[in-house]
Write a protein that holds these residues in place. Structure first.
Motif, short mmCIF file in Angstrom:
data_model
loop_
_atom_site.label_atom_id
_atom_site.label_comp_id
_atom_site.label_asym_id
_atom_site.label_seq_id
_atom_site.Cartn_x
_atom_site.Cartn_y
_atom_site.Cartn_z
N THR A 52 -26.14 28.73 -12.44
CA THR A 52 -25.57 30.37 -11.32
C THR A 52 -24.45 29.44 -10.53
O THR A 52 -23.90 28.15 -10.20
CB THR A 52 -26.02 29.86 -10.30
OG1 THR A 52 -27.96 31.00 -10.77
CG2 THR A 52 -25.95 31.26 -8.81
N ASP A 107 -31.18 27.49 -10.80
CA ASP A 107 -32.09 28.54 -10.31
C ASP A 107 -33.16 27.66 -11.45
O ASP A 107 -33.16 28.09 -12.26
CB ASP A 107 -32.10 30.10 -10.16
CG ASP A 107 -32.99 30.68 -9.38
OD1 ASP A 107 -33.80 29.77 -8.56
OD2 ASP A 107 -33.56 31.68 -9.80
N VAL A 126 -32.95 27.73 -5.20
CA VAL A 126 -31.91 28.16 -6.24
C VAL A 126 -31.00 26.15 -5.14
O VAL A 126 -31.19 25.70 -4.61
CB VAL A 126 -31.12 28.34 -5.51
CG1 VAL A 126 -30.11 29.01 -4.55
CG2 VAL A 126 -29.51 28.75 -7.00
#
Length: 165
Positions: free
Chosen positions: A27, A49, A131
């Motif tokens: 991400t 994540d 995350v």
């Protein structure tokens, strides 16, 4: 002098390949739902994540900080690049519950060494997010930080970033 003519040598001590410390979906740091990370207040980097609760050392270096709440760990690579691995968001409030640390401050580590395990289901149930940002805290000293990873990475195997100092 020759570097100026022929460019940077990718095997140089100034180039560092960071291996994924955790398995999961890559991400952008800008997409992390926490302004401290998304606005890069602590430095540039990437986030993952996680799909499992295991953190491996992404570089060869030395452990420079372990937060008392076990949710974050700082590593300085041999060439001086400083990395912060922050497991989840708002996990400081868990006071270390669900985390196990396998290294100590000052300890030298090799790429792939086990650093931390955590209960991913517990984190998902009790924190804002699982995350995990990986931040280069001295990114202002770097020439470039290049994403190497695809959408998914496997801890200890897939290159994540290339950092030129």
């Amino acid at each position: 002098m020759f570097r100026k003519w022929f460019g940077r040598n990718n095997d140089s001590k100034d180039t560092l390949t960071v291996i994924a410390p955790i398995s999961g979906k890559v991400t952008k740091l800008e997409d992390v739902p926490d302004p401290v990370f998304s606005e890069k207040m602590m430095g540039d980097g990437i986030a993952i994540d996680p799909v499992e609760g295991k953190i491996l050392s992404p570089v060869e270096g030395r452990i420079v900080q372990i937060f008392p709440t076990k949710h974050a760990i700082g590593i300085q690579a041999k060439n001086g690049v400083e990395l912060l691995i922050h497991i989840g968001l708002e996990t400081v409030s868990l006071n270390g519950e669900g985390f196990n640390i396998y290294v100590s401050e000052g300890e030298k580590v090799k790429q792939g060494d086990l650093l931390v395990t955590f209960n991913l289901n517990f984190i998902k149930a009790n924190a804002n997010s699982s995350v995990t940002p990986i931040v280069i805290t001295n990114s202002n000293e770097m020439e470039s930080i290049i994403l190497q990873a695809a959408n998914e990475v496997k801890a200890g195997e897939d290159p994540l970033l290339t950092i030129n100092k």
